[in-house]
Design an enzyme around this catalytic site. Structure first.
Site, short mmCIF file in Angstrom:
data_model
loop_
_atom_site.label_atom_id
_atom_site.label_comp_id
_atom_site.label_asym_id
_atom_site.label_seq_id
_atom_site.Cartn_x
_atom_site.Cartn_y
_atom_site.Cartn_z
CB SER A 1 -48.35 -31.64 -8.93
OG SER A 1 -48.24 -32.95 -9.44
CD GLU B 1 -3.04 -0.91 0.15
OE1 GLU B 1 -3.11 0.16 -0.45
OE2 GLU B 1 -3.79 -1.89 -0.09
#
Length: 713
Positions: free
Chosen positions: A384, A113
Site C-alpha cells: 500500500s 608480470e
C-alpha cells in the site's frame, strides 16, 4: 759526335694509356668528403651522447627519489566536513620481508608480470618484444610490457594518466630505483604495495583477507590465485568473478610451468585444488555508515569514472551529503526496534527533499555479516505504500477528488474487456460495508477503494505518474498495480515521496557533492538536476491526505504520539514485506523490514517499520522546530460533510476541513442553504486539519495542541 742509339732501346711511338682510377676518384671524391664529414659528426654526437648519458647517470645517482604517493590517504567527509572514512591508511598495508613471503608467490608474480626481472636493469626490451608477439598471437593481453620496476615507479610516485611527461618521469624513476635498490629490495617493495582488491594492499594483507593466513603460508594454488588479481582487482577477484579468477590462475600456472619453476603435475594439482576463502568482509572493520561508504565507492568508480587506484591511493577527498546525526539516529532506531536475536532485516534511507541530499543510509542490520545493501533492493513489493502514486493520478484526472466515494465491500473486478477478473481483499478481510471517501481509504488503507480508483483513472496513467516521481522499477498496467504488487526499492520510494514534500519539484538524489585531488583541484562537482513533475497544489493536497495515516484510525496512528511535528506518509504491508515511507518538510525517509529469503512476516514483525520511522524522524529532527507544510496557490480549504462529501454549512451535523485543487471542490451544500455563506468559508491554511474515524469527525487538530504536546513530552 752523337752516339747512335740502338733500335732495341728506342721508345715506340704508341700513345700512353691513362689509368681509370683518377676518373673514379674524381667522381666519388665529393661523396667521400661528405662521408668523412658525417663520420666526424657522428663521432662527435656519440661522444656527446656518452657525455650526456654519463652526466645523466651521475645526476640520477645523486638525486633523491620523490616521496611515495602511497603515503597520501584518501578521505571521505560528511556534510559538516567530518571524516567518516579513510582509504587504506595503515591497517590495510601489512609490510613483510621478502623472506616472509612464500616462494610460490614470488615465482607466480615473476612468471606473469616480469619473467626477466633479475636479468634486466629496469627496462626489458627483449621482454617487450616478446610480449607484443605473444599478445598478437593470442589476440589478448596475455603478457604485459612493463617491468616490475616500472610498475613500482608508477605506483609509488606517479598518477596513471597517459601522457609523455608521465612516461618520461616513469623512466627516470625506474632508473633511479634500479640504481639505489637491489633486485630483492625492489621485488619486496612491489609485493608489499600492490593492490589486491577489496581494500587490501600488499601480499600479507591480501593473504589474511582471502585465506586468513600469512603470506609465508600460501600454497601454490593460493599464490597463483592471488598473483592474478592485481591485473584487474574488480575483474579477477574470486569474490566478484570466480570464473575469471580461475582462468587467470590457470594462465599463471601455465606461465610458471613454461618458466620451469613448477612441473606439469604441480600445475594440474594446483588448478584442481579446492580453495577455502574467508567470507567477504570478515576482515573489515565495520566503522561508521558502512553501506553508505560502499555506495560512495560505487558511485565514484562506476558512475563518475574515478580510477580505483586514484580512489585508493591518490590522496583524493570526497565530500558527501551524509549527516552523522541522521545516520546515528537511523542506526540507533533500527537497533532499538529490531530484536537482537531475530534474523529479520531492515533498511532505511533518508533524503532531504529540498536538496536531494542523501542524509542517512542503513542497508542492513550487520554489515560485518552481510554487505548487501537492501536500500537498493528492487525485489520487494511496496504494498500500500505505492498507493500515493495511484491517488496522485486520481487527483490529476480532474474527475476524482478527496471526497469521491466508493463502497468498501468484497468486490470482483473484471478487466481486459471482461476476459479477466481480479478479487482484492482488505487486510484481515475488514470492510466498511459503506461508501467511503479518498481520505478514509488512504487512512485505513482500503484496497477495494484503491482498485476502484485504478479502474477509474487507468493503470497506464498510474505508471506514468510513478515514473515522473522517480519509480524506475518494472510495472505492468493491471489492477493489482494499485496494491503495490510490483517491486520497488526503498531508495526509489524515498526519492518519489520527497516530491510531495518539495511542492512537486523532483531533485535527483545526490550523495557526492565534490571530489578533489590531493592538490585541491576539483575532479567532480555535483550539479542539481530538478524538474517540476507535479504542481505544488497537487503535492499539497496529496500531503494533506497522507497526514491522515498518522491520525486516529490511520494505519500509523500507533506512532503518532512519538512524532511531535506535522508528518505525512503511508504504510505498506505484504505477506513478506512491511514499509513506512513518509516525510516532513525537511526530510523524506523509507523504512523496509522483512527477510532476505521471502519468509512470511508475523503481525508483530510487520509492525516494526512504523516505530523505526517514528524514532528516526524525531531523533534526527529533535533540534528542529516543528513546521507545517505551506499551502500554495491553487488549493482550496473548505469544510465538508464527511458522510456525503458536500459543502458543510453551519447547520450540517458533521464537518471536516478538507483540501481541494481549485475547481474540484464540491458545490452541493449540506445543511441549510441560507447558512452556506457562513459554514463553508474557504481557508488558506492547513492548521485546521480535522481528525476522523470511519467518516465521523473527531477533535480538531491544531498547531497549538501539537506545540503543547511537543513541549510537554
Amino acid at each position: 759526335m752523337f752516339k747512335r742509339i740502338p733500335p732495341i732501346f728506342r721508345r715506340k711511338s704508341k700513345t700512353k694509356r691513362r689509368s681509370a682510377f683518377p676518373h673514379i676518384s674524381e667522381r666519388f671524391l665529393p661523396y667521400m668528403l661528405r662521408l668523412q664529414k658525417w663520420l666526424r659528426r657522428i663521432s662527435m654526437a656519440l661522444l656527446a651522447a656518452a657525455v650526456i648519458v654519463a652526466g645523466l647517470y651521475l645526476y640520477l645517482r645523486t638525486q633523491a627519489l620523490p616521496l611515495s604517493k602511497i603515503s597520501q590517504t584518501s578521505q571521505m567527509l560528511d556534510i559538516q566536513g567530518h571524516i567518516i572514512d579513510t582509504f587504506h591508511a595503515g591497517e590495510n598495508r601489512r609490510s613483510v620481508a621478502l623472506s616472509d613471503i612464500s616462494h610460490y608467490v614470488v615465482d607466480a608474480t615473476l612468471a606473469i608480470e616480469d619473467r626477466r626481472f633479475y636479468r634486466h636493469s629496469g627496462f626489458d626490451l627483449k621482454g617487450m618484444a616478446r610480449a607484443v608477439v605473444v599478445n598478437v598471437q593470442s589476440m589478448s593481453a596475455r603478457q604485459g610490457a612493463s617491468t616490475l620496476t616500472q610498475q613500482l615507479a608508477r605506483n609509488l610516485y606517479l598518477s596513471h594518466e597517459r601522457t609523455w611527461q608521465r612516461k618520461l618521469k616513469e623512466a627516470m624513476y625506474t632508473a633511479q630505483l634500479e640504481m639505489k635498490y637491489s633486485k630483492d629490495d625492489i621485488l619486496g617493495m612491489y609485493l608489499n604495495q600492490i593492490y589486491y582488491g577489496h581494500g587490501s594492499y600488499g601480499i600479507e594483507a591480501a593473504s589474511m583477507m582471502y585465506f586468513d593466513k600469512h603470506a609465508s603460508e600460501l600454497s601454490l594454488a593460493e599464490s597463483a590465485m592471488l598473483a592474478g588479481i592485481p591485473k584487474g582487482p574488480k575483474y579477477y577477484s574470486p569474490y566478484l568473478n570466480m570464473k575469471a579468477a580461475k582462468d587467470r590462475q590457470s594462465l599463471i600456472l601455465e606461465a610458471m610451468k613454461e618458466g620451469g619453476s613448477i612441473t606439469e603435475e604441480q600445475a594440474q594439482a594446483a588448478y584442481g585444488e579446492m580453495l577455502t576463502f574467508q567470507p567477504q568482509g570478515s576482515q573489515q572493520q565495520e566503522g561508521f555508515a558502512p553501506y553508505f561508504r560502499d555506495y560512495i565507492r560505487f558511485l565514484a568508480v562506476e558512475q563518475l569514472g574515478i580510477d580505483s587506484s586514484l580512489l585508493n591511493e591518490g590522496g583524493i577527498t570526497i565530500y558527501t551529503t551524509l549527516d552523522q546525526a541522521a545516520q546515528a539516529a537511523a542506526e540507533e532506531s533500527i537497533k532499538q526496534i529490531m530484536p537482537s536475536g531475530s534474523e529479520q532485516q531492515a533498511a532505511l534511507v533518508a533524503i532531504d527533499p529540498r536538496t536531494g541530499y542523501i542524509k542517512a543510509m542503513v542497508g542492513g542490520r550487520d554489515y560485518a555479516k552481510n554487505q548487501y545493501n537492501r536500500v537498493f533492493a528492487s525485489t520487494r513489493q511496496p504494498g500500500s505504500a505505492f498507493k500515493p502514486f495511484l491517488y496522485m493520478s486520481a487527483l490529476q484526472s480532474g474527475f476524482m477528488s478527496p471526497v469521491t466515494r466508493f463502497k468498501s465491500e468484497p468486490t470482483v473486478f473484471s478487466y481486459d474487456e471482461g476476459r479477466k477478473t481480479y478479487e482484492p481483499h482488505n487486510y484481515g478481510d475488514k470492510y466498511a460495508e459503506d461508501y467511503i471517501d479518498m481520505r478514509t481509504a488512504i487512512s485505513g488503507s482500503d484496497n477495494i477503494y484503491a482498485v476502484n480508483t485504478i479502474m477509474t483513472v487507468g493503470a497506464d496513467k498510474v505508471i506514468e505518474t510513478a515514473r515522473k516521481l522517480g519509480i524506475r522499477s518494472r510495472m505492468q498496467p493491471v489492477p493489482s498495480l494499485a496494491l503495490g504488487t510490483f517491486p520497488a526499492s526503498p531508495f526509489e520510494m524515498a526519492s518519489a515521496y520527497g516530491v510531495f514534500a518539495n511542492a512537486g519539484l523532483r531533485l535527483e538524489p545526490i550523495a557526492i557533492l565534490r571530489i578533489e585531488d590531493r592538490k585541491g583541484n576539483v575532479l567532480y562537482e555535483a550539479k542539481s538536476a530538478e524538474e517540476q513533475v507535479i504542481t505544488a497544489a497537487e503535492a499539497y493536497v496529496m500531503t494533506s491526505l497522507l497526514e491522515s495515516v498518522f491520525d486516529d484510525g490511520g494505519t500509523a496512528h500507533r506512532v503518532s504520539a512519538t512524532i511531535k511535528r506535522p508528518v505525512a506518509g503511508k504504510t505498506g504491508t505484504t505477506a513478506t514485506d512491511a514499509w513506512l515511507v513518509g516525510y516532513t518538510p525537511e526530510l523524506a525517509a523509507a523504512v523496509w523490514v522483512g527477510y532476505d529469503k521471502d519468509r512470511m512476516l508475523t503481525v508483530a514483525e510487520a509492525h516494526r517499520a512504523a516505530p523505526i520511522f517514528a524514532r528516526f524522524i524525531e531523533g534526527t529532527l529533535s533540534a528542529v522546530p516543528p513546521k507545517y507544510f505551506p499551502v500554495p496557490e491553487g488549493v482550496v480549504n473548505i469544510f465538508i460533510d464527511p458522510a456525503s462529501g458536500k459543502l458543510a454549512a453551519a447547520t450540517c451535523p458533521s464537518r471536516r476541513l478538507e483540501s481541494f485543487l481549485a475547481g474540484t471542490e464540491p458545490t452541493e451544500v449540506c445543511g441549510s442553504p441560507a447558512d452556506a455563506g457562513n459554514g463553508t468559508g474557504r481557508e488558506n491554511s492547513s492548521s485546521g486539519q480535522g481528525k476522523f474515524e470511519n467518516g465521523k469527525p473527531q477533535k480538531q487538530r491544531s498547531w497549538w495542541n501539537d506545540l503543547k504536546r511537543w513541549w510537554t513530552d
